[in-house]
Write an enzyme that holds these catalytic residues in place. Sequence first.
Site, PDB file in Angstrom:
ATOM      1  N   CYS A 119       0.834  -1.134  -0.003  1.00  0.00           N
ATOM      2  CA  CYS A 119      -0.022  -0.008   0.187  1.00  0.00           C
ATOM      3  C   CYS A 119       0.665   1.219  -0.230  1.00  0.00           C
ATOM      4  CB  CYS A 119      -1.007  -0.190   1.053  1.00  0.00           C
ATOM      5  SG  CYS A 119      -2.456   1.057   0.848  1.00  0.00           S
ATOM      6  N   HIS A 138      -3.805  -4.364   0.270  1.00  0.00           N
ATOM      7  CA  HIS A 138      -3.842  -4.916   1.365  1.00  0.00           C
ATOM      8  C   HIS A 138      -4.014  -6.408   1.488  1.00  0.00           C
ATOM      9  CE1 HIS A 138      -2.843  -1.296   3.915  1.00  0.00           C
ATOM     10  NE2 HIS A 138      -3.677  -0.612   3.451  1.00  0.00           N
ATOM     11  N   GLU A 146      -2.828  -8.647   3.128  1.00  0.00           N
ATOM     12  CA  GLU A 146      -2.660  -9.231   4.321  1.00  0.00           C
ATOM     13  C   GLU A 146      -3.937  -8.947   5.334  1.00  0.00           C
ATOM     14  OE1 GLU A 146      -1.646  -4.812   5.141  1.00  0.00           O
ATOM     15  OE2 GLU A 146      -1.614  -6.157   3.489  1.00  0.00           O
TER      16      GLU A 146
END
Length: 298
Positions: free
Chosen positions: A141, A231, A233
């Site tokens: 990001c 993102h 994650e």
Amino acid sequence: MPVIIPKDIPAYAYLKDRSFVMDTERANTQDIRPLEILIVNLMPTKIDTENQILSLLSNSPLQTNITLLSTQTYIGQNTPIEHLNQFYIGIEEAKKRRFDGAIVTGAPVETLAYTDVHYWHELQGIFNFLKEHVTSTLYLCWGAMAGLYHFHGIDKVALDEKKFGIFDHEKQADDLLLTNLNDFVAIPHSRHSALNETQVKNASGVEVLLYSEEAGSTVLRNDQDIFIMGHPEYTRETLHKEFIRDKDLGKAIKPPVNYYRTRIGDLNDINYKWRSDSNTLFSNWINYRIYQTTPFVL
């Protein structure tokens, strides 16, 4: 990949029933050279980010030794100082070592000019260290935006409204990072900026791997590193928490796109469609960008 972390770090309790996590004592009994991964955590809620990233670094036969790094010129207020003192190091200590891989997280500073970020000068030094002493770095990001700007001069462009939701991305190239991924790859986004696409096309040594008509160039590579504008994650509830937080603060925020099935704001009605793609991206990065190329002796 069993991540090796102390039993007393919060992520151990979070991960032990979700993933393959190994405490330091057990790891020391195995005659294996673990991969050394440095996580440059720029997020204010560092413990949440630790949990998210470490869960994606787990579930493989390879040991992975984790080192956490935070900036020293700026200390946020959202993580207990005791946690930072116990589990984090600064760049000067990191410079005494070499690492197989590194991850640079996002940060909630993307509306600022890079030079207005308190720790920008320090971060430039961290980036240069990673380039010289790490086999491959994964930038996420705002970290990806900052890395592409620092190394390739690619500017970020302010968006009229937040890019917020789950978007499908189409493969643009054949690359080992995309091994075993479908033609369209789901990745969460939560950002107020995009890349200057003209500069991306003209940047020497930069290749776009995944692109979305809605989200733009999202996964890019150069000869060494990977830059992901989203993102991967994020866990199931992360975008939900951001949406509710911004609503409670009175911000003009639309629901995340392609996230809730039918009931907006319902935590039990989330379309959790990106997790397997995220696991594959992280596993491929570790295998093809690190394990296959890193030297045995660092």
